[in-house]
Design a protein around this motif. Structure first.
Motif, short mmCIF file in Angstrom:
data_model
loop_
_atom_site.label_atom_id
_atom_site.label_comp_id
_atom_site.label_asym_id
_atom_site.label_seq_id
_atom_site.Cartn_x
_atom_site.Cartn_y
_atom_site.Cartn_z
N PHE A 55 32.12 -27.78 21.15
CA PHE A 55 32.36 -29.14 20.09
C PHE A 55 32.49 -28.35 18.79
O PHE A 55 33.44 -28.84 18.10
N VAL A 56 31.62 -27.69 18.39
CA VAL A 56 31.66 -26.96 16.97
C VAL A 56 32.82 -26.07 16.82
O VAL A 56 33.58 -26.21 15.75
N GLY A 57 33.09 -25.40 17.88
CA GLY A 57 34.22 -24.48 17.79
C GLY A 57 35.52 -25.03 17.71
O GLY A 57 36.48 -24.67 16.88
N GLN A 58 35.59 -26.20 18.28
CA GLN A 58 36.89 -26.93 18.45
C GLN A 58 37.11 -27.67 16.92
O GLN A 58 38.42 -27.58 16.59
N THR A 59 35.96 -27.96 16.60
CA THR A 59 36.06 -28.90 15.18
C THR A 59 36.73 -27.50 14.23
O THR A 59 37.53 -27.72 13.34
N ILE A 60 36.22 -26.41 14.34
CA ILE A 60 36.42 -25.32 13.44
C ILE A 60 38.23 -24.97 13.46
O ILE A 60 38.91 -24.57 12.69
N LEU A 61 38.45 -24.88 14.86
CA LEU A 61 39.80 -24.50 15.09
C LEU A 61 40.60 -25.47 14.67
O LEU A 61 41.93 -24.90 14.27
N LEU A 62 40.50 -26.58 14.73
CA LEU A 62 41.13 -27.94 14.39
C LEU A 62 41.24 -27.89 12.86
O LEU A 62 42.30 -28.50 12.23
N LEU A 63 40.37 -27.21 11.89
CA LEU A 63 40.64 -27.11 10.47
C LEU A 63 41.44 -26.27 9.90
O LEU A 63 42.01 -26.21 8.87
N ILE A 64 41.74 -25.27 10.83
CA ILE A 64 42.69 -24.04 10.34
C ILE A 64 44.09 -24.31 10.76
O ILE A 64 44.34 -24.45 12.04
N PRO A 65 45.02 -24.61 9.78
CA PRO A 65 46.39 -25.11 10.15
C PRO A 65 47.09 -24.27 11.42
O PRO A 65 47.61 -25.01 12.28
#
Length: 77
Positions: A55-65
């Protein structure tokens, strides 16, 4: 908040023990008043460790264009 104001290659991740939240700011040195993305500890504790990490990892990946576009097929905007 507009999507372009959140997507970035650099951000600050901080844990706030008083609020028991993981805070993700869309800047390295966020100015006062910047509203972070919040993951409450209570929500993360309801998950197993693998789910919480995902969940946390996906959030970070989704923040990087670029990663957002290549991994999830979402627009870079």
């Amino acid at each position: 908040m507009k999507l372009k104001d959140v997507l970035t290659n650099e951000f600050t991740v901080r844990y706030d023990p008083a609020e028991q939240c993981l805070l993700i700011y869309p800047q390295l040195n966020p100015p006062a008043g910047t509203v972070p993305i919040r993951h409450r500890l209570s929500v993360l504790q309801e998950m197993c460790s693998a789910e919480a990490a995902k969940f946390v990892g996906q959030t970070i990946l989704l923040l990087i264009p670029e990663l957002r576009a290549k991994v999830f097929g979402e627009p870079e905007e």
